[in-house]
Scaffold this motif. Structure first.
Motif, PDB file in Angstrom:
ATOM      1  N   THR A 145      -3.668  -9.983  -8.816  1.00 54.38           N
ATOM      2  CA  THR A 145      -2.894  -8.668  -8.455  1.00 54.38           C
ATOM      3  C   THR A 145      -3.119  -8.677  -6.125  1.00 54.38           C
ATOM      4  N   VAL A 146      -1.629  -8.618  -5.997  1.00 54.10           N
ATOM      5  CA  VAL A 146      -1.556  -8.382  -4.371  1.00 54.10           C
ATOM      6  C   VAL A 146      -1.569  -7.598  -4.095  1.00 54.10           C
ATOM      7  N   ALA A 147      -1.902  -7.214  -2.319  1.00 56.56           N
ATOM      8  CA  ALA A 147      -1.264  -6.181  -1.865  1.00 56.56           C
ATOM      9  C   ALA A 147      -1.260  -6.324  -0.388  1.00 56.56           C
ATOM     10  N   VAL A 148       0.456  -5.762  -0.069  1.00 61.83           N
ATOM     11  CA  VAL A 148       0.791  -6.016   1.269  1.00 61.83           C
ATOM     12  C   VAL A 148       0.902  -5.035   2.163  1.00 61.83           C
ATOM     13  N   LYS A 149       0.388  -4.752   3.549  1.00 62.82           N
ATOM     14  CA  LYS A 149       0.404  -3.671   4.088  1.00 62.82           C
ATOM     15  C   LYS A 149       2.056  -3.504   4.653  1.00 62.82           C
ATOM     16  N   ASP A 150       2.133  -2.536   3.997  1.00 61.17           N
ATOM     17  CA  ASP A 150       4.302  -1.815   4.887  1.00 61.17           C
ATOM     18  C   ASP A 150       4.388  -1.084   5.499  1.00 61.17           C
ATOM     19  N   GLY A 151       3.836  -1.682   7.027  1.00 62.11           N
ATOM     20  CA  GLY A 151       4.190  -1.541   8.596  1.00 62.11           C
ATOM     21  C   GLY A 151       2.701  -0.493   8.373  1.00 62.11           C
ATOM     22  N   ASN A 152       1.997   0.888   8.779  1.00 62.67           N
ATOM     23  CA  ASN A 152       0.912   1.107   9.003  1.00 62.67           C
ATOM     24  C   ASN A 152       0.556   2.684   7.178  1.00 62.67           C
ATOM     25  N   GLU A 153       1.900   2.601   6.858  1.00 59.56           N
ATOM     26  CA  GLU A 153       1.280   4.617   6.093  1.00 59.56           C
ATOM     27  C   GLU A 153       1.395   3.764   4.828  1.00 59.56           C
ATOM     28  N   ASN A 154       1.863   2.529   3.860  1.00 62.72           N
ATOM     29  CA  ASN A 154       1.268   2.427   2.949  1.00 62.72           C
ATOM     30  C   ASN A 154       0.691   0.778   2.575  1.00 62.72           C
ATOM     31  N   TYR A 155       0.456   0.556   1.181  1.00 62.95           N
ATOM     32  CA  TYR A 155       0.318  -1.108   0.687  1.00 62.95           C
ATOM     33  C   TYR A 155       0.823  -1.717  -0.283  1.00 62.95           C
ATOM     34  N   VAL A 156       1.767  -2.056  -0.693  1.00 65.04           N
ATOM     35  CA  VAL A 156       2.483  -1.875  -1.867  1.00 65.04           C
ATOM     36  C   VAL A 156       2.187  -3.658  -2.693  1.00 65.04           C
ATOM     37  N   LEU A 157       1.506  -2.597  -4.030  1.00 69.29           N
ATOM     38  CA  LEU A 157       0.792  -3.416  -4.668  1.00 69.29           C
ATOM     39  C   LEU A 157       2.039  -4.308  -5.932  1.00 69.29           C
ATOM     40  N   ASN A 158       1.145  -5.531  -6.247  1.00 67.01           N
ATOM     41  CA  ASN A 158       2.517  -6.694  -7.449  1.00 67.01           C
ATOM     42  C   ASN A 158       1.328  -7.491  -8.017  1.00 67.01           C
ATOM     43  N   GLY A 159       1.405  -7.269  -9.837  1.00 69.89           N
ATOM     44  CA  GLY A 159       0.787  -7.815 -10.476  1.00 69.89           C
ATOM     45  C   GLY A 159       0.167  -7.690 -11.565  1.00 69.89           C
ATOM     46  N   GLU A 160      -0.912  -7.591 -12.385  1.00 68.84           N
ATOM     47  CA  GLU A 160      -1.490  -7.560 -13.605  1.00 68.84           C
ATOM     48  C   GLU A 160      -2.474  -7.618 -13.963  1.00 68.84           C
ATOM     49  N   LYS A 161      -2.476  -6.563 -14.646  1.00 71.88           N
ATOM     50  CA  LYS A 161      -4.135  -6.288 -15.268  1.00 71.88           C
ATOM     51  C   LYS A 161      -4.082  -6.141 -16.396  1.00 71.88           C
ATOM     52  N   TRP A 162      -5.527  -6.338 -17.089  1.00 74.12           N
ATOM     53  CA  TRP A 162      -6.693  -6.268 -18.561  1.00 74.12           C
ATOM     54  C   TRP A 162      -7.532  -5.559 -18.626  1.00 74.12           C
ATOM     55  N   PHE A 163      -7.328  -5.020 -19.976  1.00 74.24           N
ATOM     56  CA  PHE A 163      -8.647  -4.628 -20.609  1.00 74.24           C
ATOM     57  C   PHE A 163      -9.011  -3.775 -19.398  1.00 74.24           C
ATOM     58  N   SER A 164      -8.010  -2.983 -19.136  1.00 77.00           N
ATOM     59  CA  SER A 164      -8.201  -1.895 -17.853  1.00 77.00           C
ATOM     60  C   SER A 164      -8.814  -0.113 -18.672  1.00 77.00           C
ATOM     61  N   SER A 165     -10.177  -0.277 -19.051  1.00 79.55           N
ATOM     62  CA  SER A 165      -9.998   0.626 -20.054  1.00 79.55           C
ATOM     63  C   SER A 165     -10.227   2.273 -19.777  1.00 79.55           C
ATOM     64  N   ALA A 166      -9.727   2.930 -20.923  1.00 85.02           N
ATOM     65  CA  ALA A 166     -10.061   4.424 -20.589  1.00 85.02           C
ATOM     66  C   ALA A 166      -8.372   5.122 -19.616  1.00 85.02           C
ATOM     67  N   ALA A 167      -7.894   3.293 -19.465  1.00 92.54           N
ATOM     68  CA  ALA A 167      -6.320   3.993 -18.507  1.00 92.54           C
ATOM     69  C   ALA A 167      -4.929   4.688 -18.794  1.00 92.54           C
ATOM     70  N   THR A 168      -5.188   4.792 -20.669  1.00 96.71           N
ATOM     71  CA  THR A 168      -4.683   5.499 -21.633  1.00 96.71           C
ATOM     72  C   THR A 168      -5.018   7.333 -21.473  1.00 96.71           C
TER      73      THR A 168
END
Length: 411
Positions: A145-168
């Motif tokens: 999973t990657v995070a790319v800075k979009d200017g100075n205000e935001n980051y944009v994340l793309n990828g996948e996660k697995w076994f994120s406990s309690a996410a729901t």
């Protein structure tokens, strides 16, 4: 000079209060849980009572509304709370929230503490931690999973996660992503706070596991989610701890999680052994009390021995934590041992209950399906044994003895 194993009087009193709380309130309340509404009602009642009695957030400093317990007192409390699946929840001390609360306390900005930490401390929201990925498994530095800075205000994340406990069940996600692929291996990752629900953080499903489930499992935070992260926009203000600090913060967080699992494993094993003792003292086979049979006594003796070793392990680790000493080796040893201990004790309790233990008329069968995960979560056995083994060799090469990596400082 004698070694002092005396627990401070105040810690004893707190342990006794929590023990009574679990037995008088939490265990009886388990029988009232049948659906989402009953869970919400029961938990709200328990939490209101707990807060009124000052039993809230045992590991959190008093200035943030907690009990302000140190590592030893908190360990004693957690070793009681784990006897009921409502124990930690009743005092807002449940995982994975607890370790993330500690991370926010240590690394959060004032803005982050006000916006995200405060509702967690009040029990108004839940939080999950999204680090693990299919491609990486136990190697956190292999995540994609990657995070790319979009200017100075935001980051944009793309990828996948697995076994994120309690996410729901979560209202907030803490997500780790790679921000600098050219940095040193352990400085490539950063951590971001994400408000849920969010279209960029899509929960694909709760992953089916071997654990026995009920309609309440996922509502209570017992699920482990597969998550798709696509064009997830995160404000720069939600970067936690600064760029490149994600891995270090994650390891600190997991260290507490391993200890909490171990504390709750001791509590579950103790309740299972109590149930076994109660059963064998009230049952006869072939004209003789089951408790009088030597084979049964040997089984109970092995469980008692393992529980004794487990308690000593955790108390020594708590002592080192109180003193600010390095406890990583002991933590890994205990993590593996306690995961096997709870499996053995619960399995023995099932065996001594016979067909009743195998049925769902006691909690033992459900516990058995859940505790298999203890040898996998927060690092599988093999990774911890690998680390422990390397440290044994390092100690020998450095000092001519392995004692420093095998509890030698105890003596």
């Amino acid at each position: 000079m004698a070694i002092d194993f005396e627990i401070p009087e105040e810690a004893k009193k707190i342990r006794e209060r929590v023990r009574q709380w679990v037995h008088d309130e939490c265990i009886p309340a388990e029988k009232r849980l049948v659906d989402k509404e009953s869970y919400k009602t029961v938990l709200a009642e328990l939490r209101a009572k707990a807060r009124a009695q000052g039993l809230w957030l045992p590991f959190v400093p008093k200035e943030y509304g907690g009990m302000g317990l140190g590592p030893l007192a908190n360990a004693l409390v957690q070793m009681e709370l784990g006897q009921s699946h409502l124990g930690a929840l009743s005092m807002n001390s449940q995982g994975p929230d607890d370790a993330t609360i500690l991370t926010l306390l240590a690394h959060g900005t004032e803005y982050q503490k006000e916006k995200f930490l405060k509702p967690l401390l009040n029990g108004e929201k839940r939080v999950c931690y999204s680090m693990t990925e299919k491609a990486a498994g136990a190697d956190a530095t292999g995540m994609r999973t990657v995070a790319v800075k979009d200017g100075n205000e935001n980051y944009v994340l793309n990828g996948e996660k697995w076994f994120s406990s309690a996410a729901t069940a979560a209202d907030i996600a803490v997500v780790m992503a790679r921000t600098d692929p050219d940095a040193p291996r352990h400085q490539q990752f950063s951590t971001f706070i994400v408000e849920l629900p969010n279209p960029g953080y899509r929960i694909v499903r709760d992953i089916p596991t071997m654990a026995a489930e009920s309609p309440l499992s996922h509502i209570m935070g017992g699920g482990h989610a597969e998550v798709e992260i696509k064009d997830l926009v995160v404000p720069a203000d939600n970067l936690l701890g600064g760029e490149g600090r994600g891995f270090d913060m994650g390891q600190h967080r997991l260290a507490y999680g391993r200890l909490r699992h171990g504390m709750h494993n001791i509590a579950m094993a103790q309740r299972a052994l109590d149930m076994a003792a109660e059963h064998v003292t009230s049952r006869e086979t072939f004209g003789k009390a089951l408790a009088e049979r030597q084979a049964v006594q040997f089984m109970l003796a092995e469980c008692a021995s393992q529980l004794y070793i487990s308690r000593l392990m955790l108390l020594h680790i708590a002592f080192k934590a109180e003193k600010g000493l390095d406890m990583r080796q002991e933590n890994s040893i205990a993590k593996v041992y306690l995961a096997h201990m709870v499996h053995h004790v619960v399995d023995t309790a099932i065996q001594l209950h016979g067909a009743l233990g195998y049925s769902r008329d006691t909690p033992l069968a459900a516990w058995y399906t859940h505790i298999r995960s203890q040898r996998l979560v927060d690092g599988p056995d093999e990774v911890h044994r690998w680390t422990v083994g390397r440290n044994v060799l390092k100690a020998f090469k450095a000092t001519g003895t392995t004692a420093g990596a095998a509890g030698g400082d105890l003596l």
